[in-house]
Design a protein around this motif. Structure first.
Motif, PDB file in Angstrom:
ATOM      1  N   ILE A 103       0.772  -1.166  -0.044  1.00 40.69           N
ATOM      2  CA  ILE A 103      -0.130  -0.125  -0.173  1.00 40.69           C
ATOM      3  C   ILE A 103       0.887   1.060  -0.088  1.00 40.69           C
ATOM      4  O   ILE A 103       0.506   2.397  -0.799  1.00 40.69           O
ATOM      5  N   LEU A 124      -3.267  13.834   1.552  1.00 42.59           N
ATOM      6  CA  LEU A 124      -2.832  12.335   1.891  1.00 42.59           C
ATOM      7  C   LEU A 124      -1.629  12.774   2.763  1.00 42.59           C
ATOM      8  O   LEU A 124      -1.295  11.945   3.720  1.00 42.59           O
ATOM      9  N   LEU A 127      -2.662  13.615   6.144  1.00 41.26           N
ATOM     10  CA  LEU A 127      -3.260  12.436   6.965  1.00 41.26           C
ATOM     11  C   LEU A 127      -2.014  11.176   7.459  1.00 41.26           C
ATOM     12  O   LEU A 127      -1.910  10.952   8.572  1.00 41.26           O
ATOM     13  N   ALA A 142      -7.388   3.247  20.381  1.00 38.90           N
ATOM     14  CA  ALA A 142      -8.294   3.386  19.285  1.00 38.90           C
ATOM     15  C   ALA A 142      -8.674   1.906  18.550  1.00 38.90           C
ATOM     16  O   ALA A 142      -9.792   1.857  18.491  1.00 38.90           O
ATOM     17  N   LEU A 143      -7.800   1.205  18.504  1.00 41.85           N
ATOM     18  CA  LEU A 143      -7.946  -0.107  17.550  1.00 41.85           C
ATOM     19  C   LEU A 143      -8.537  -1.023  18.291  1.00 41.85           C
ATOM     20  O   LEU A 143      -9.401  -1.817  17.941  1.00 41.85           O
ATOM     21  N   TRP A 146     -12.313  -0.843  18.219  1.00 39.99           N
ATOM     22  CA  TRP A 146     -12.730  -0.778  16.983  1.00 39.99           C
ATOM     23  C   TRP A 146     -12.795  -2.289  16.618  1.00 39.99           C
ATOM     24  O   TRP A 146     -13.642  -2.832  15.873  1.00 39.99           O
ATOM     25  N   ILE A 168      -2.513  -5.683  11.091  1.00 39.81           N
ATOM     26  CA  ILE A 168      -3.255  -4.301  10.736  1.00 39.81           C
ATOM     27  C   ILE A 168      -2.810  -3.373  11.497  1.00 39.81           C
ATOM     28  O   ILE A 168      -2.223  -2.249  11.223  1.00 39.81           O
ATOM     29  N   VAL A 172      -0.619   0.147  10.211  1.00 34.47           N
ATOM     30  CA  VAL A 172      -0.884   1.337  10.220  1.00 34.47           C
ATOM     31  C   VAL A 172       0.167   2.175  10.895  1.00 34.47           C
ATOM     32  O   VAL A 172       0.307   3.316  10.357  1.00 34.47           O
ATOM     33  N   MET A 175       3.008   2.255   7.904  1.00 36.79           N
ATOM     34  CA  MET A 175       2.366   2.811   6.361  1.00 36.79           C
ATOM     35  C   MET A 175       3.070   4.027   6.191  1.00 36.79           C
ATOM     36  O   MET A 175       3.751   4.336   4.989  1.00 36.79           O
TER      37      MET A 175
ATOM     38  N   PRO B  17      -5.562   2.780  -2.192  1.00 39.99           N
ATOM     39  CA  PRO B  17      -5.497   1.988  -1.022  1.00 39.99           C
ATOM     40  C   PRO B  17      -4.931   2.627   0.215  1.00 39.99           C
ATOM     41  O   PRO B  17      -5.764   2.243   1.334  1.00 39.99           O
ATOM     42  N   THR B  18      -4.407   3.421   0.003  1.00 40.46           N
ATOM     43  CA  THR B  18      -3.846   4.073   1.517  1.00 40.46           C
ATOM     44  C   THR B  18      -4.714   4.791   2.109  1.00 40.46           C
ATOM     45  O   THR B  18      -5.296   4.747   3.261  1.00 40.46           O
ATOM     46  N   TRP B  19      -5.680   5.674   1.081  1.00 45.74           N
ATOM     47  CA  TRP B  19      -6.704   6.350   1.617  1.00 45.74           C
ATOM     48  C   TRP B  19      -7.695   5.337   2.496  1.00 45.74           C
ATOM     49  O   TRP B  19      -8.317   5.573   3.723  1.00 45.74           O
ATOM     50  N   TYR B  21      -7.163   2.397   3.719  1.00 44.51           N
ATOM     51  CA  TYR B  21      -6.721   1.498   4.661  1.00 44.51           C
ATOM     52  C   TYR B  21      -6.779   2.475   5.993  1.00 44.51           C
ATOM     53  O   TYR B  21      -7.034   2.186   7.129  1.00 44.51           O
ATOM     54  N   LEU B  22      -6.194   3.597   5.771  1.00 46.10           N
ATOM     55  CA  LEU B  22      -6.302   4.658   6.866  1.00 46.10           C
ATOM     56  C   LEU B  22      -7.524   4.977   7.319  1.00 46.10           C
ATOM     57  O   LEU B  22      -7.833   5.329   8.598  1.00 46.10           O
ATOM     58  N   PHE B  24     -10.251   3.540   7.399  1.00 44.72           N
ATOM     59  CA  PHE B  24     -10.869   2.184   8.141  1.00 44.72           C
ATOM     60  C   PHE B  24     -10.216   1.857   9.442  1.00 44.72           C
ATOM     61  O   PHE B  24     -10.849   1.555  10.367  1.00 44.72           O
ATOM     62  N   PHE B  25      -8.807   1.999   9.386  1.00 46.44           N
ATOM     63  CA  PHE B  25      -7.973   1.714  10.606  1.00 46.44           C
ATOM     64  C   PHE B  25      -7.169   2.686  11.392  1.00 46.44           C
ATOM     65  O   PHE B  25      -6.599   2.540  12.174  1.00 46.44           O
ATOM     66  N   PHE B  26      -7.481   4.045  10.843  1.00 46.11           N
ATOM     67  CA  PHE B  26      -6.993   4.976  11.666  1.00 46.11           C
ATOM     68  C   PHE B  26      -8.019   6.204  11.927  1.00 46.11           C
ATOM     69  O   PHE B  26      -8.278   6.459  13.065  1.00 46.11           O
ATOM     70  N   ILE B  27      -8.464   6.877  10.702  1.00 47.75           N
ATOM     71  CA  ILE B  27      -9.423   7.701  11.028  1.00 47.75           C
ATOM     72  C   ILE B  27     -10.613   7.628  11.764  1.00 47.75           C
ATOM     73  O   ILE B  27     -10.907   8.142  12.882  1.00 47.75           O
ATOM     74  N   ILE B  28     -11.307   6.402  11.375  1.00 43.40           N
ATOM     75  CA  ILE B  28     -12.715   6.005  12.215  1.00 43.40           C
ATOM     76  C   ILE B  28     -12.099   5.596  13.573  1.00 43.40           C
ATOM     77  O   ILE B  28     -13.023   6.185  14.764  1.00 43.40           O
ATOM     78  N   PRO B  29     -11.191   4.714  13.678  1.00 42.82           N
ATOM     79  CA  PRO B  29     -10.912   4.388  15.395  1.00 42.82           C
ATOM     80  C   PRO B  29     -10.591   5.571  16.006  1.00 42.82           C
ATOM     81  O   PRO B  29     -11.113   5.830  17.438  1.00 42.82           O
ATOM     82  N   VAL B  30      -9.796   6.636  15.801  1.00 47.48           N
ATOM     83  CA  VAL B  30      -9.381   7.822  16.349  1.00 47.48           C
ATOM     84  C   VAL B  30     -10.703   8.390  16.751  1.00 47.48           C
ATOM     85  O   VAL B  30     -10.729   9.166  17.464  1.00 47.48           O
ATOM     86  N   LEU B  32     -13.632   7.697  16.953  1.00 45.74           N
ATOM     87  CA  LEU B  32     -14.303   7.107  17.988  1.00 45.74           C
ATOM     88  C   LEU B  32     -13.705   7.407  19.361  1.00 45.74           C
ATOM     89  O   LEU B  32     -14.416   7.731  20.533  1.00 45.74           O
ATOM     90  N   VAL B  33     -12.293   7.388  19.521  1.00 49.53           N
ATOM     91  CA  VAL B  33     -11.857   7.711  20.948  1.00 49.53           C
ATOM     92  C   VAL B  33     -12.135   9.276  21.237  1.00 49.53           C
ATOM     93  O   VAL B  33     -12.577   9.440  22.482  1.00 49.53           O
TER      94      VAL B  33
END
Lengths: 304, 322
Positions: A103, A124, A127, A142-143, A146, A168, A172, A175, B17-19, B21-22, B24-30, B32-33
């Motif tokens: 990725i 990007l 981010l 956070a993870l 989730w 995973i 993260v 990456m 893919p980078t968008w 992945y991040l 789903f596994f970074f923005i959403i979980p953070v 939520l915190v």
């Protein structure tokens, strides 16, 4: 020409100052710098040396020296829990290296080829930088909820697997590093080869496979090694997302802190240390074969 | 018009893919915190509830006992970053300028080795070194330097030593890369133009290293603020850091709302320090640049731009010269 030759020689032998009034005064500062350099190296290697030495401690506790011997190695390697932890760590590291390198390579190439001021590229980059400045403990807390939400509550069963969670979580974290390494690598190369391939009617896929990927090669290798090691090192996130049966090596060490540190930990760590050295050596060798200078290798391996 | 193929292989599409992945596994979980941090802990057996939102958890996180840990973490991080800088500047300068080119590769590899060695294991090495029963303690007692056993382990001093050690390579490497960029030819040019060694150091080498100093400080400061492994191994009860508080709220106390609020405060604190330091550096640069221009321009117009760019770094790095 003579000036350059003379000063480079001076640079290589004693110091930077060419012959002249300054050269007489150069001894004291230069000596101080060299002493400082040696002291910093001693500082950097002291704890590693201590761990290696104490791995030959035959006593029951790591810090209390008993006698010299190889008991720790024998006990460490015959311990099933330790072997399991090492194997979990290596698998998670390989998985996370594969995911984040694939990725990250796509993302890094995309960023390097983006038009100046393209909004998506700016977004990007922001981010990815944000994932870099996020403390690991935040990723961890956070993870975990989730994974539980998706895996247990929503029934996405792969996320209930400890190895999938580790891969995973680690990818993260690494990456952004991989993406930035690849971007740096690609930004330094000009696009004319790709354009030539396009002019010669290469399909976009062939152009990508035959031109872009090989050019990115050293960056991809460095990125993969970087994410592999970051994963082997990862303790905080792993200790949160881990599940029974999938305890990585650093988490095993971290949890044995509360009980008692035994010399086995030093012994197995020494073996892992040798493994890392070999991996580093192989990658440095390959990079050098491709023709990178030692400075470029460092840049590539540290992502700076 | 772009064909579908060109779109699929275009840069924006490659980044998809980078968008994903991040997201789903970074923005959403953070996200939520952050959401949890406005909730509360309803009862002993539930970790959080978000049916009533408030800033109350942030008020709780500002409790004096927690606050003192935040202050201590900030101090350990700032002092740690500065110590790393003071140690690394002469070292990186030595490596980039004084060490012969053919030996430089080996030296760099030697810096990389600790950097690639397991963080936790290196920290354990310090635990052995600083332990009251360790060889250093015995030696110091034998030499008459201390009366009782060494009492450093499980104090803030031990944590401070540990973090400086753990993050030092992250300061050395970018500094080296930046100083190396101010290559031999530039330093020679400076020499040829009559600048002495100190002038070359302050007006050529260090200014060229300024971006390295900035990125080195960020690379050290940011993970240091979030670190708690070093503190867990070397700090004991006295030397705890914010990360331990957050982890304790999630693991032991099972109060996710409060833990999330603390984590959000930690992130804001990191962003705020970086923003403040960045702003101060920018303002200083402007001031010094303006001052320089007035002073230099009448003397020799051609040297002015060079001096203008070198000035700010001069001011910020004067203290770290070898």
């Amino acid at each position: 020409m003579s000036v350059i030759e003379r000063t480079t020689e001076a640079d290589a032998s004693a110091g930077e100052a060419p012959a002249g009034p300054v050269s007489g005064k150069r001894d004291l500062p230069n000596t101080a710098l060299t002493v400082w350099g040696v002291l910093v190296f001693a500082f950097l290697f002291l704890p590693i040396l201590v761990i290696v030495v104490y791995s030959f401690n035959n006593g029951r506790l790591l810090a209390a020296w008993d006698s010299f011997g190889f008991d720790a190695y024998v006990n460490g390697l015959s311990n099933k829990v330790i072997r399991g932890a090492i194997s979990t760590s290596l698998q998670a590291a390989a998985g996370s290296a594969i995911v984040s390198t694939i990725i990250g390579t796509l993302g890094g190439i995309a960023l390097a080829r983006a038009k100046i001021r393209a909004k998506w590229a700016l977004g990007l980059t922001l981010l990815l930088s944000f994932t870099l400045v996020t403390p690991e403990i935040v990723d961890a807390i956070a993870l975990l909820p989730w994974f539980v939400t998706l895996g247990v509550d929503a029934g996405v069963s792969p996320l209930n697997n400890g190895m999938v969670r580790l891969v995973i979580a680690h990818s993260v974290v690494s990456m952004a590093v991989v993406t930035f390494i690849i971007r740096a690598r690609m930004a330094g190369l000009d696009q004319s080869l790709e354009e030539a391939a396009a002019d010669l009617y290469a399909t976009p896929w062939r152009r990508f496979r035959d031109i872009t990927l090989p050019m990115a090669g050293p960056g991809i290798l460095a990125g993969a090694l970087m994410s592999f090691t970051l994963s082997l090192d990862n303790t905080i996130v792993s200790s949160f997302v881990q599940q029974p049966g999938f305890t990585p090596w650093p988490v095993y060490i971290f949890s044995s802190l509360r009980v008692a540190l035994r010399p086995e930990i030093a012994a197995v760590s020494t073996l892992m240390f040798i493994l890392t050295l070999v991996a580093l050596g192989v990658v440095a060798y390959v990079l050098r074969k491709v023709g990178e200078s030692s400075t470029d290798i460092v840049k590539a391996m540290t992502g700076s | 018009m772009k064909t579908l193929r060109q779109r699929i292989f275009g840069p924006a599409a490659l980044s998809f893919p980078t968008w994903a992945y991040l997201l789903f596994f970074f923005i959403i979980p953070v996200a939520l915190v952050i959401w949890y941090s406005f909730g509360y802990k309803p009862d002993q057996f539930t970790t959080y509830a978000t049916d009533q939102l408030s800033f109350d958890r942030y008020a709780e996180a500002a409790d004096p006992t927690f606050l003192s840990t935040f202050v201590a973490t900030l101090r350990i991080s700032v002092v740690g970053t500065l110590l790393c800088l003071v140690i690394a500047v002469p070292f990186a300068y030595w490596l980039a300028v004084k060490v012969p080119a053919r030996r430089r590769g080996l030296m760099l590899a030697l810096v990389l080795v600790p950097f690639w060695t397991n963080f936790l294991v290196r920290t354990l090495g310090w635990q052995v070194i600083l332990s009251p029963e360790g060889f250093v303690s015995h030696f110091m007692q034998f030499a008459g330097m201390i009366d009782g056993p060494l009492a450093v382990l499980y104090t803030r001093t031990a944590v401070q030593i540990g973090v400086v050690y753990n993050y030092l390579p992250l300061m050395i490497l970018p500094l080296f890369v930046a100083m190396d960029r101010a290559g031999v030819s530039l330093r020679e040019a400076s020499n040829d133009l009559g600048a002495g060694r100190w002038r070359t150091l302050f007006q050529v080498t260090l200014p060229m290293a300024a971006p390295g100093i900035a990125s080195g400080c960020l690379l050290v400061y940011i993970p240091l603020m979030g670190d708690y492994i070093t503190a867990s191994v070397l700090g004991g009860a006295q030397g705890s850091m914010v990360g331990q508080l957050v982890a304790a709220q999630f693991n032991a106390a099972q109060n996710w709302a409060l833990g999330a609020a603390m984590a959000v405060v930690l992130m804001l604190l990191i962003l705020a320090t970086v923003a403040i330091v960045g702003a101060v550096v920018l303002v200083l640069q402007r001031i010094i640049r303006a001052g320089r221009r007035v002073e230099i321009v009448p003397v020799n117009a051609t040297t002015a731009p060079v001096n203008a760019t070198t000035a700010p770094v001069n001011a910020t790095t004067v203290g770290e010269q070898p």
